[in-house]
Write an enzyme that holds these catalytic residues in place. Structure first.
Site, PDB file in Angstrom:
ATOM      1  N   LYS A  22       1.830  -2.173   7.036  1.00 34.16           N
ATOM      2  CA  LYS A  22       2.438  -1.855   5.740  1.00 34.16           C
ATOM      3  C   LYS A  22       1.840  -0.588   5.146  1.00 34.16           C
ATOM      4  CE  LYS A  22       0.937  -3.707   1.812  1.00 34.16           C
ATOM      5  NZ  LYS A  22       0.868  -2.777   0.665  1.00 34.16           N
ATOM      6  N   ASN A  23       0.495  -0.516   5.139  1.00 32.54           N
ATOM      7  CA  ASN A  23      -0.175   0.602   4.480  1.00 32.54           C
ATOM      8  C   ASN A  23       0.069   1.931   5.182  1.00 32.54           C
ATOM      9  OD1 ASN A  23      -1.160  -1.035   2.468  1.00 32.54           O
ATOM     10  ND2 ASN A  23      -3.153  -1.329   3.428  1.00 32.54           N
ATOM     11  N   CYS A 120      -3.385  -2.430 -12.629  1.00 32.13           N
ATOM     12  CA  CYS A 120      -3.467  -3.204 -11.401  1.00 32.13           C
ATOM     13  C   CYS A 120      -4.409  -4.366 -11.638  1.00 32.13           C
ATOM     14  CB  CYS A 120      -3.971  -2.332 -10.257  1.00 32.13           C
ATOM     15  SG  CYS A 120      -4.121  -3.216  -8.696  1.00 32.13           S
ATOM     16  N   ARG A 125      -8.030   1.481 -10.328  1.00 32.74           N
ATOM     17  CA  ARG A 125      -7.452   2.261  -9.238  1.00 32.74           C
ATOM     18  C   ARG A 125      -6.796   3.545  -9.753  1.00 32.74           C
ATOM     19  NH1 ARG A 125      -4.229  -2.046  -5.518  1.00 32.74           N
ATOM     20  NH2 ARG A 125      -4.622  -0.525  -3.894  1.00 32.74           N
ATOM     21  N   ASP A 310      -9.564  -5.622   1.954  1.00 31.02           N
ATOM     22  CA  ASP A 310      -8.322  -6.380   2.027  1.00 31.02           C
ATOM     23  C   ASP A 310      -8.450  -7.658   2.854  1.00 31.02           C
ATOM     24  OD1 ASP A 310      -6.965  -4.691   0.382  1.00 31.02           O
ATOM     25  OD2 ASP A 310      -5.838  -3.677   1.956  1.00 31.02           O
ATOM     26  N   ARG A 402       5.272  -8.993  -0.367  1.00 27.78           N
ATOM     27  CA  ARG A 402       4.998  -7.556  -0.380  1.00 27.78           C
ATOM     28  C   ARG A 402       4.317  -7.109   0.908  1.00 27.78           C
ATOM     29  NH1 ARG A 402       1.078  -6.099  -4.049  1.00 27.78           N
ATOM     30  NH2 ARG A 402       1.506  -4.028  -3.231  1.00 27.78           N
TER      31      ARG A 402
END
Length: 429
Positions: A22-23, A120, A125, A310, A402
């Site tokens: 995803k990233n 966030c 961030r 993460d 997501r």
């Protein structure tokens, strides 16, 4: 609003194919703005985040076509011309990474108006490093009513950019802008994540001149224009680590395919210390645990190749059943222990002080209703539910959608009792 129901106690046996990262995918999609030629991305994940960005790109003038190719899902992106250089709040607010269209828009058109991404739940961030990098490249930046106005009517110019601390987003954003800047750009103290190298590889296929991506110093020699290309998105290392931890949590034996073990080396070292058997393969890894009690280990998050922030929430779930006390230190984001109180609802014994969590292993967890607070926290609750007695209901699973593709299907294929409850309480078949 959908929920995920997990009935714990089932061992996992089988194979899980890992999706594209995803990233990486969302930054590669932004790169399509840099050329008027088609960019074809293969091994594309089908996620809420990639679809959010697709909608924004369409607003800017990109044709976005999803298809099923010979090797799996792919997306064709083509931006013959930028029809709008405005990225509105209603789209950018849905995903922070949408902000990364700013650099490509300025690089190609000389101007852009992009909404600030807003707050966030896992910390501030800020995007100040992104803006300072663009200013260094010659863009004039003005902030007004929640929007960034960037102008470089004569084009961007190469610069020396030294980041005060490692930032993946700022490194990627600077790269996306600098590839069309006149002259040489040198990024110092750059992030070294695999997604950085993946973006660079794609940009090089498009005609960019980049050296050093994946190290702390990246050198970019700007070119006048880029062309189209075909590029395969790298495997998702966070999904890889998540399913590895799920197998360790539930017990059993699971083979993860279409991925790279070296992407999650820091995690695998800690899993081995905890007593989990990990075997590496050319196309992935196998995780095995026969039911023996886990051992408590200490973890500290760090930029790549360190332990990924993460994966911190997922590892905390695993440590909740370990023998002894483990210490987990979060050094990347503030406020990233919001999953701890939810894990405690399942019976975990966790104490949080600032950026440190102490997890005292318990003999077992019990199912309960819990609430997801962010993407990684939500999947940590699913992992914990796999080992909890009874049923765990995870609320607010739009966070999961997501970043995790077909989670119920992938876990279910290995024997997990996981199902999605639609907003009206009905089970999705």
């Amino acid at each position: 609003m959908d929920r995920i129901a997990i009935t714990g106690g089932a061992r996992l046996e089988g194979e899980i194919p890992i999706s594209g990262a995803k990233n990486s995918a969302i930054k590669l999609m932004a790169a399509s703005l840099l050329t008027d030629q088609p960019l074809r991305l293969t091994n594309m994940p089908r996620l809420a985040d990639t679809r959010f960005l697709g909608k924004l790109l369409q607003r800017l003038g990109t044709e976005v076509v999803e298809a099923e190719g010979e090797a799996g899902p792919e997306t064709l992106l083509h931006t013959p011309e930028i029809v709008s250089a405005i990225a509105p709040y209603d789209l950018v607010r849905q995903m922070r990474a949408s902000f990364n269209v700013l650099g490509p828009l300025v690089a190609r058109t000389g101007q852009a108006k992009v909404s600030l991404p807003g707050g966030c739940t896992i910390g501030a961030r800020p995007v100040d490093l992104h803006l300072k990098a663009l200013e260094a490249l010659g863009a004039r930046i003005d902030l007004h009513e929640g929007y960034v106005y960037a102008q470089a009517p004569r084009g961007l110019t190469g610069a020396q950019i030294a980041f005060p601390f490692v930032s993946v987003g700022a490194t990627e954003h600077a790269m996306l802008a600098a590839v069309l800047a006149e002259g040489r750009t040198v990024l110092s103290n750059a992030a070294a994540e695999p997604e950085i190298a993946d973006l660079a590889e794609c940009l090089i296929k498009m005609g960019a001149q980049i050296a050093g991506a994946g190290t702390s110093t990246v050198v970019i020699d700007g070119v006048a224009r880029l062309n189209g290309a075909t590029h395969a998105v790298i495997p998702d290392r966070i999904e890889t680590g998540t399913y590895a931890l799920a197998a360790a949590m539930a017990g059993g034996e699971v083979r993860l395919t279409r991925t790279r073990a070296d992407f999650v080396d820091a995690l695998l070292v800690k899993m081995a210390e905890a007593g989990v058997e990990v075997t590496r393969h050319n196309d992935g890894l196998t995780v095995k645990r026969n039911g023996a009690r886990l051992k408590a280990v200490e973890v500290e998050t760090d930029p790549y190749p360190g332990f990924a922030t993460d994966l911190q929430a997922q590892f905390m779930a695993l440590m909740s059943l370990a023998d002894g006390e483990s210490v987990i230190k979060e050094t990347i984001f503030e406020n990233r222990f919001m999953h701890a109180p939810e894990l405690a609802r399942l019976g975990a014994d966790i104490t949080v002080h600032g950026g440190e969590a102490r997890v005292r292993g318990v003999s077992g967890l019990n199912g309960a209703p819990v609430m997801a607070t962010d993407l990684r926290a939500s999947v940590s609750l699913v992992i914990a539910g796999l080992a909890a007695q009874g049923e765990t209901i995870v609320n607010r699973v739009y966070h999961l959608d997501r970043g995790f593709e077909r989670l119920e299907e992938k876990l279910g294929a290995c024997g997990a009792k996981v199902r999605r409850l639609k907003g009206d309480g009905e089970t999705e078949e």
